[in-house]
Write an enzyme that holds these catalytic residues in place. Structure first.
Site, PDB file in Angstrom:
ATOM      1  N   ASP A   1       0.867  -1.173   0.000  1.00 46.18           N
ATOM      2  CA  ASP A   1       0.000   0.000   0.000  1.00 46.18           C
ATOM      3  C   ASP A   1       0.907   1.227   0.000  1.00 46.18           C
ATOM      4  O   ASP A   1       1.924   1.262   0.698  1.00 46.18           O
ATOM      5  CB  ASP A   1      -0.923   0.003   1.221  1.00 46.18           C
ATOM      6  CG  ASP A   1      -2.143   0.878   0.964  1.00 46.18           C
ATOM      7  OD1 ASP A   1      -2.691   0.834  -0.151  1.00 46.18           O
ATOM      8  OD2 ASP A   1      -2.540   1.626   1.875  1.00 46.18           O
TER       9      ASP A   1
ATOM     10  N   PHE B   1       2.860   7.239 -13.559  1.00 42.13           N
ATOM     11  CA  PHE B   1       1.420   7.181 -13.307  1.00 42.13           C
ATOM     12  C   PHE B   1       1.145   7.934 -12.006  1.00 42.13           C
ATOM     13  O   PHE B   1       2.056   8.461 -11.370  1.00 42.13           O
ATOM     14  CB  PHE B   1       0.949   5.717 -13.200  1.00 42.13           C
ATOM     15  CG  PHE B   1       1.350   5.063 -11.903  1.00 42.13           C
ATOM     16  CD1 PHE B   1       2.653   4.700 -11.668  1.00 42.13           C
ATOM     17  CD2 PHE B   1       0.416   4.834 -10.897  1.00 42.13           C
ATOM     18  CE1 PHE B   1       3.039   4.119 -10.473  1.00 42.13           C
ATOM     19  CE2 PHE B   1       0.791   4.252  -9.686  1.00 42.13           C
ATOM     20  CZ  PHE B   1       2.107   3.890  -9.485  1.00 42.13           C
TER      21      PHE B   1
HETATM   22  P1  IMP Z   1      -1.219   1.698  -4.422  1.00 46.54           P
HETATM   23  O1  IMP Z   1      -1.319   1.414  -2.972  1.00 46.54           O
HETATM   24  O2  IMP Z   1       0.047   1.215  -5.037  1.00 46.54           O
HETATM   25  O3  IMP Z   1      -2.444   1.270  -5.176  1.00 46.54           O
HETATM   26  O4  IMP Z   1      -1.127   3.269  -4.583  1.00 46.54           O
HETATM   27  C1  IMP Z   1      -2.167   4.131  -4.145  1.00 46.54           C
HETATM   28  C2  IMP Z   1      -2.143   5.392  -4.973  1.00 46.54           C
HETATM   29  O5  IMP Z   1      -0.921   6.077  -4.744  1.00 46.54           O
HETATM   30  C3  IMP Z   1      -2.196   5.165  -6.482  1.00 46.54           C
HETATM   31  O6  IMP Z   1      -3.514   5.115  -6.939  1.00 46.54           O
HETATM   32  C4  IMP Z   1      -1.473   6.382  -7.013  1.00 46.54           C
HETATM   33  O7  IMP Z   1      -2.366   7.467  -7.104  1.00 46.54           O
HETATM   34  C5  IMP Z   1      -0.465   6.685  -5.923  1.00 46.54           C
HETATM   35  N1  IMP Z   1       0.854   6.121  -6.226  1.00 46.54           N
HETATM   36  C6  IMP Z   1       1.353   4.932  -5.817  1.00 46.54           C
HETATM   37  N2  IMP Z   1       2.602   4.743  -6.247  1.00 46.54           N
HETATM   38  C7  IMP Z   1       2.894   5.836  -6.974  1.00 46.54           C
HETATM   39  C8  IMP Z   1       4.049   6.223  -7.714  1.00 46.54           C
HETATM   40  O8  IMP Z   1       5.061   5.518  -7.806  1.00 46.54           O
HETATM   41  N3  IMP Z   1       3.990   7.417  -8.327  1.00 46.54           N
HETATM   42  C9  IMP Z   1       2.889   8.231  -8.276  1.00 46.54           C
HETATM   43  N4  IMP Z   1       1.789   7.902  -7.620  1.00 46.54           N
HETATM   44  C10 IMP Z   1       1.792   6.725  -6.971  1.00 46.54           C
END
Ligand code: IMP
Length: 209
Positions: free
Chosen positions: A68, A164
């Site tokens: 996360d 992204f």
């Molecule tokens: P997740 O827990 O990896 O799904 O990340 C949650 C949210 O954080 C994602 O929907 C992105 O908006 C943001 N996010 C996660 N990793 C990155 C990254 O490496 N660069 C930019 N945004 C990120």
């Protein structure tokens, strides 16, 4: 060793497989027939990654891990934090999320300028921020947690076509003047929050599994 990664994102799966290297076969949620959204109702990144990993372990009973990630902006009191994915709404629109962060920082800076114009002494508004990733690994029923962070500042405007999420507004300390969307995927993975957490897990697995 086969490990289920709680992701449907092929980019994340590829990055994790490359970091784990030989001896580990990573499979995605789709590979094990999990198509539903895994609940994430915790108040912290740690709680959410644990919740996702436990959900998988209870369903599949096999080695697995979940990550996360959140963005913490100091001037916003640590927001978006655990709400990073859906900061501007449930549609998880990256552009709207970035616009909201830029707008909120702009408002705070505007307030500071106004206070200054009234002759008040005001501390410069910090644009400092960081990404944090937490990975919970459940291996042979034992829980291990790994973390990684990437320090930087929020840019004044979006820049770059790569990456992204919030990449176009995040300037890592390692690449001044460039956002994460301006640098290559390899350059980003070498310094990223998720890369650091994954490498910490890989080191542990190679030593202990
Ligand atoms: P997740 O827990 O990896 O799904 O990340 C949650 C949210 O954080 C994602 O929907 C992105 O908006 C943001 N996010 C996660 N990793 C990155 C990254 O490496 N660069 C930019 N945004 C990120």
């Amino acid at each position: 060793m086969k490990i289920v990664f709680a992701t449907g994102n092929v980019g994340k799966l590829r990055e994790a497989s490359e970091i784990l290297g030989e001896g580990f076969e990573l499979v995605s949620l789709a590979d094990v027939g999990i198509l539903e959204d895994i609940p994430e109702t915790g108040n912290t990144l740690r709680a959410n990654s644990l919740q996702k990993a436990q959900y998988l372990y209870e369903k599949l009973g096999c080695n697995c891990f979940a990550d996360d990630t959140g963005l913490e902006v100091d001037a916003l009191g640590g927001a978006p934090g655990v709400y990073t994915a859906r900061y501007a709404g449930d549609d998880k629109d990256f552009n709207k999320n970035m616009d909201k962060v830029l707008y909120e920082l702009g408002v705070i800076e505007g307030e500071a300028r106004m206070a200054e114009s009234f002759g008040l002494k005001v501390k410069k508004v910090s644009r400092r921020a960081r990404f944090k990733s937490v990975i919970t690994l459940i291996i042979d029923g034992q829980i291990r947690v790994f973390e990684g962070a990437l320090e930087g500042v929020i840019a004044r405007e979006k820049s770059g076509n790569g990456g992204f999420g919030y990449d176009p507004i995040f300037i890592a300390d390692e690449y001044p003047g460039l956002t994460l969307a301006d640098i290559s995927e390899e350059e980003k993975n070498a310094i990223s929050h998720r890369g650091k957490a994954l490498r910490a897990m890989a080191a542990w697995l190679h030593e202990n599994a």
